[in-house]
Design a protein around this motif. Structure first.
Motif, PDB file in Angstrom:
ATOM      1  N   ASP A 100      40.738 -12.615  -0.751  1.00 54.32           N
ATOM      2  CA  ASP A 100      39.574 -12.061   0.199  1.00 54.32           C
ATOM      3  C   ASP A 100      38.555 -12.985  -0.048  1.00 54.32           C
ATOM      4  OD1 ASP A 100      40.679 -10.889   1.975  1.00 54.32           O
ATOM      5  OD2 ASP A 100      40.307  -8.487   0.972  1.00 54.32           O
ATOM      6  N   ASP A 101      38.526 -13.198  -1.428  1.00 56.23           N
ATOM      7  CA  ASP A 101      37.140 -13.449  -1.796  1.00 56.23           C
ATOM      8  C   ASP A 101      37.532 -14.910  -1.481  1.00 56.23           C
ATOM      9  OD1 ASP A 101      36.238 -11.605  -3.309  1.00 56.23           O
ATOM     10  OD2 ASP A 101      36.484 -12.322  -5.179  1.00 56.23           O
ATOM     11  N   MET A 102      38.288 -15.817  -2.043  1.00 51.34           N
ATOM     12  CA  MET A 102      38.319 -16.775  -1.267  1.00 51.34           C
ATOM     13  C   MET A 102      38.351 -17.589   0.386  1.00 51.34           C
ATOM     14  SD  MET A 102      39.218 -19.372  -3.550  1.00 51.34           S
ATOM     15  CE  MET A 102      38.240 -17.896  -4.830  1.00 51.34           C
ATOM     16  N   LEU A 103      38.878 -16.327   1.039  1.00 52.46           N
ATOM     17  CA  LEU A 103      38.463 -16.637   2.657  1.00 52.46           C
ATOM     18  C   LEU A 103      37.016 -16.094   2.796  1.00 52.46           C
ATOM     19  CD1 LEU A 103      41.294 -14.180   3.778  1.00 52.46           C
ATOM     20  CD2 LEU A 103      41.743 -16.420   3.675  1.00 52.46           C
ATOM     21  N   ASP A 104      36.684 -15.560   1.660  1.00 54.61           N
ATOM     22  CA  ASP A 104      34.783 -15.366   1.983  1.00 54.61           C
ATOM     23  C   ASP A 104      34.819 -16.604   1.705  1.00 54.61           C
ATOM     24  OD1 ASP A 104      35.385 -12.746   3.403  1.00 54.61           O
ATOM     25  OD2 ASP A 104      34.976 -11.969   1.635  1.00 54.61           O
ATOM     26  N   LEU A 105      34.646 -17.189   0.882  1.00 51.85           N
ATOM     27  CA  LEU A 105      34.031 -18.133   0.548  1.00 51.85           C
ATOM     28  C   LEU A 105      34.191 -19.342   1.900  1.00 51.85           C
ATOM     29  CD1 LEU A 105      34.269 -19.293  -3.299  1.00 51.85           C
ATOM     30  CD2 LEU A 105      34.725 -21.088  -1.016  1.00 51.85           C
ATOM     31  N   VAL A 106      35.793 -19.719   1.917  1.00 47.55           N
ATOM     32  CA  VAL A 106      35.445 -20.545   3.234  1.00 47.55           C
ATOM     33  C   VAL A 106      35.165 -20.050   4.291  1.00 47.55           C
ATOM     34  CG1 VAL A 106      37.257 -21.622   4.852  1.00 47.55           C
ATOM     35  CG2 VAL A 106      38.363 -21.269   2.479  1.00 47.55           C
ATOM     36  N   ALA A 107      34.561 -19.681   4.788  1.00 52.71           N
ATOM     37  CA  ALA A 107      33.795 -18.975   5.748  1.00 52.71           C
ATOM     38  C   ALA A 107      33.084 -19.327   5.467  1.00 52.71           C
ATOM     39  CB  ALA A 107      34.393 -17.000   6.112  1.00 52.71           C
ATOM     40  N   GLY A 108      32.249 -18.819   3.812  1.00 55.02           N
ATOM     41  CA  GLY A 108      30.522 -19.356   4.076  1.00 55.02           C
ATOM     42  C   GLY A 108      30.760 -20.870   3.834  1.00 55.02           C
ATOM     43  N   VAL A 109      31.755 -21.778   3.165  1.00 54.05           N
ATOM     44  CA  VAL A 109      31.706 -23.041   3.120  1.00 54.05           C
ATOM     45  C   VAL A 109      30.975 -23.391   4.804  1.00 54.05           C
ATOM     46  CG1 VAL A 109      32.325 -25.299   3.269  1.00 54.05           C
ATOM     47  CG2 VAL A 109      31.622 -23.258   1.412  1.00 54.05           C
ATOM     48  N   HIS A 110      32.542 -23.037   5.908  1.00 54.86           N
ATOM     49  CA  HIS A 110      32.315 -22.816   7.129  1.00 54.86           C
ATOM     50  C   HIS A 110      30.472 -23.178   7.910  1.00 54.86           C
ATOM     51  CE1 HIS A 110      33.346 -22.220  11.699  1.00 54.86           C
ATOM     52  NE2 HIS A 110      33.794 -23.764  11.195  1.00 54.86           N
ATOM     53  N   ALA A 111      30.377 -21.721   7.690  1.00 56.51           N
ATOM     54  CA  ALA A 111      28.902 -21.209   8.462  1.00 56.51           C
ATOM     55  C   ALA A 111      28.148 -22.240   8.019  1.00 56.51           C
ATOM     56  CB  ALA A 111      28.612 -19.851   7.827  1.00 56.51           C
ATOM     57  N   GLU A 112      27.936 -22.748   6.616  1.00 57.68           N
ATOM     58  CA  GLU A 112      27.260 -23.818   6.690  1.00 57.68           C
ATOM     59  C   GLU A 112      27.248 -25.347   6.902  1.00 57.68           C
ATOM     60  OE1 GLU A 112      27.148 -24.627   2.379  1.00 57.68           O
ATOM     61  OE2 GLU A 112      26.770 -22.407   1.801  1.00 57.68           O
ATOM     62  N   ARG A 113      28.602 -25.833   7.452  1.00 60.56           N
ATOM     63  CA  ARG A 113      28.858 -26.939   7.170  1.00 60.56           C
ATOM     64  C   ARG A 113      29.323 -27.296   8.589  1.00 60.56           C
ATOM     65  NH1 ARG A 113      32.357 -28.826   1.772  1.00 60.56           N
ATOM     66  NH2 ARG A 113      30.627 -28.254   0.678  1.00 60.56           N
ATOM     67  N   GLY A 114      30.776 -26.136   9.570  1.00 56.23           N
ATOM     68  CA  GLY A 114      30.554 -26.226  10.932  1.00 56.23           C
ATOM     69  C   GLY A 114      32.181 -26.713  10.846  1.00 56.23           C
ATOM     70  N   MET A 115      33.051 -27.166   9.703  1.00 63.13           N
ATOM     71  CA  MET A 115      33.873 -27.870   9.962  1.00 63.13           C
ATOM     72  C   MET A 115      35.028 -27.876  11.127  1.00 63.13           C
ATOM     73  SD  MET A 115      33.629 -26.156   6.975  1.00 63.13           S
ATOM     74  CE  MET A 115      34.798 -25.741   5.026  1.00 63.13           C
ATOM     75  N   THR A 116      36.200 -28.634  11.450  1.00 65.29           N
ATOM     76  CA  THR A 116      36.888 -27.751  12.282  1.00 65.29           C
ATOM     77  C   THR A 116      38.460 -27.497  10.963  1.00 65.29           C
ATOM     78  OG1 THR A 116      36.833 -29.141  13.839  1.00 65.29           O
ATOM     79  CG2 THR A 116      39.080 -28.428  14.274  1.00 65.29           C
ATOM     80  N   VAL A 117      38.931 -25.770  10.793  1.00 63.71           N
ATOM     81  CA  VAL A 117      39.645 -25.462   9.904  1.00 63.71           C
ATOM     82  C   VAL A 117      40.732 -24.996  10.931  1.00 63.71           C
ATOM     83  CG1 VAL A 117      40.054 -23.856   7.935  1.00 63.71           C
ATOM     84  CG2 VAL A 117      38.285 -24.758   8.511  1.00 63.71           C
ATOM     85  N   LEU A 118      42.206 -25.517  10.167  1.00 65.56           N
ATOM     86  CA  LEU A 118      43.457 -25.342  10.377  1.00 65.56           C
ATOM     87  C   LEU A 118      43.857 -24.389   9.347  1.00 65.56           C
ATOM     88  CD1 LEU A 118      41.979 -27.520  12.974  1.00 65.56           C
ATOM     89  CD2 LEU A 118      45.035 -27.382  12.804  1.00 65.56           C
ATOM     90  N   PHE A 119      44.035 -22.589   9.434  1.00 66.07           N
ATOM     91  CA  PHE A 119      44.311 -22.368   8.054  1.00 66.07           C
ATOM     92  C   PHE A 119      45.801 -21.644   8.450  1.00 66.07           C
ATOM     93  CE2 PHE A 119      42.699 -18.034   6.898  1.00 66.07           C
ATOM     94  CZ  PHE A 119      43.618 -17.403   5.480  1.00 66.07           C
ATOM     95  N   VAL A 120      46.626 -22.299   7.837  1.00 69.62           N
ATOM     96  CA  VAL A 120      48.081 -21.276   7.690  1.00 69.62           C
ATOM     97  C   VAL A 120      48.601 -19.875   6.810  1.00 69.62           C
ATOM     98  CG1 VAL A 120      50.772 -21.033   7.241  1.00 69.62           C
ATOM     99  CG2 VAL A 120      49.388 -23.660   8.339  1.00 69.62           C
ATOM    100  N   HIS A 166      50.230 -16.141   6.057  1.00 75.91           N
ATOM    101  CA  HIS A 166      51.462 -15.002   7.002  1.00 75.91           C
ATOM    102  C   HIS A 166      50.801 -13.510   7.371  1.00 75.91           C
ATOM    103  CE1 HIS A 166      55.219 -17.410   5.998  1.00 75.91           C
ATOM    104  NE2 HIS A 166      55.422 -16.452   7.002  1.00 75.91           N
ATOM    105  N   GLN A 167      49.455 -13.503   6.775  1.00 74.00           N
ATOM    106  CA  GLN A 167      48.880 -11.837   6.620  1.00 74.00           C
ATOM    107  C   GLN A 167      48.167 -11.841   8.142  1.00 74.00           C
ATOM    108  OE1 GLN A 167      49.906 -10.330   4.844  1.00 74.00           O
ATOM    109  NE2 GLN A 167      50.516 -11.696   2.972  1.00 74.00           N
ATOM    110  N   PRO A 168      48.577 -11.030   9.274  1.00 73.14           N
ATOM    111  CA  PRO A 168      47.359 -11.411  10.345  1.00 73.14           C
ATOM    112  C   PRO A 168      45.669 -10.906  10.481  1.00 73.14           C
ATOM    113  CG  PRO A 168      49.119  -9.914  11.093  1.00 73.14           C
ATOM    114  CD  PRO A 168      49.266 -10.607   9.451  1.00 73.14           C
ATOM    115  N   GLN A 169      45.700 -10.017   9.023  1.00 77.30           N
ATOM    116  CA  GLN A 169      44.314  -9.235   8.621  1.00 77.30           C
ATOM    117  C   GLN A 169      43.385 -10.392   7.844  1.00 77.30           C
ATOM    118  OE1 GLN A 169      47.347  -8.675   6.781  1.00 77.30           O
ATOM    119  NE2 GLN A 169      46.602  -8.413   4.421  1.00 77.30           N
ATOM    120  N   ASP A 170      44.511 -12.023   7.266  1.00 73.28           N
ATOM    121  CA  ASP A 170      43.695 -12.806   6.840  1.00 73.28           C
ATOM    122  C   ASP A 170      43.063 -13.606   8.537  1.00 73.28           C
ATOM    123  OD1 ASP A 170      44.220 -12.425   4.176  1.00 73.28           O
ATOM    124  OD2 ASP A 170      45.282 -14.352   4.079  1.00 73.28           O
ATOM    125  N   ALA A 171      44.014 -13.741   8.857  1.00 73.49           N
ATOM    126  CA  ALA A 171      43.756 -14.291  10.585  1.00 73.49           C
ATOM    127  C   ALA A 171      42.606 -13.105  10.702  1.00 73.49           C
ATOM    128  CB  ALA A 171      44.557 -14.174  11.833  1.00 73.49           C
TER     129      ALA A 171
END
Ligand code: ADP
Ligand code: MG
Length: 245
Positions: A177-197, A199-204
């Motif tokens: 969850d920490d790592m996902l939040d970090l990705v989401a935080g960076v995404h909120a700043e930079r707006g890159m396109t993210v393709l994220f594989v 297995h966990q529906p809760q991560d999606a």
């Protein structure tokens, strides 16, 4: 592609009637990923998730069809793939290089680093919770820490397209969850396109804006994350979950 187009905001990614095969069974992908959005890619083992990412990264070449990054056909203009950076499930950190140097490679393959590079590296290490561990070697880190080094390396690359191939699968739920939040935080700043594989529906659900579900080498269902899971999701997805994903 000019250098300006290789940093900054997200660009669209499209696989236009792409077919690919390692041997007999063909994989076929016809799917678009909106610029600046996070798409979770799910599907059973062997359904083609890694292959899809490898095609976008230019590690594999389509047998037919086109991979378009920012509207540019990567087959016709290979430098277009410079827009992409990727984190793998198991990372190939360089064993003889320190954490700081492994991250620095994201900035300069020859590790000739400018003042600006060093500042970006220090910031990425801080953000990924690796501050103070910069002189360590990969073998002196936990598995989770090694994945953070790999994440820090793509953060300093700052490309318009970020591919994540189950990078946090080996981490416990809290760390994930920490790592996902970090990705989401960076995404909120930079707006890159993210393709994220994942297995966990809760991560999606946690960070995905869209979901693409693969089955048997092709796209079986897509939707916005808000719509996709309604009523347990599309039938192929429910079968996958029912099978104990
Ligand atoms: P996923 O990431 O969803 O588990 P992959 O993209 O790795 O699926 O695999 C898709 C299909 O291609 C599977 O049938 C797999 O066995 C096959 N495959 C993947 N990589 C290779 C390879 N390097 N050589 C031969 N077949 C491969
Ligand atoms: Mg895979």
């Amino acid at each position: 592609m000019s250098d300006g187009a290789t940093t900054g905001k997200g660009v669209p990614v499209r696989l236009d009637k792409v077919s690919f095969s390692y041997g007999e069974a063909p994989l076929t992908f016809d799917v678009a990923f909106a610029a600046g959005e996070i798409t979770a890619i799910m599907g059973p083992s062997g359904s083609g998730k890694s292959t899809l990412l490898n095609l976008v990264a230019g590690f594999e070449t389509p047998r037919s069809g086109r991979v378009l990054i920012g509207g540019i056909d990567v087959g016709a203009d290979p430098p277009a793939a410079r827009a992409v950076s990727m984190v793998f499930q198991e990372n190939n950190l360089f064993a003889h290089l320190s954490v700081e140097q492994n991250v620095g490679l994201g900035r300069s393959p020859s590790l000739r680093l400018t003042e600006g590079d060093r500042a970006a590296i220090a910031e990425a290490l801080e953000r990924t919770g690796l501050g103070g561990k910069d002189k360590r070697l990969p073998r002196e880190l936990s598995g989770g820490e090694r994945q953070r080094v790999a994440l820090a390396r793509v953060l300093v690359r700052d490309r318009p397209v970020l591919l994540l191939d189950e990078p946090f699968a080996s981490l416990g739920p809290a760390l994930r969850d920490d790592m996902l939040d970090l990705v989401a935080g960076v995404h909120a700043e930079r707006g890159m396109t993210v393709l994220f594989v994942t297995h966990q529906p809760q991560d999606a659900r946690r960070i995905g804006q869209n979901v693409v579900f693969l089955d048997d080498g092709a796209v079986a269902a897509t939707g916005s994350a808000d719509d996709f899971f309604v009523g347990g999701g599309p039938e192929a997805f429910r079968r996958y979950i029912g099978a104990g994903a």
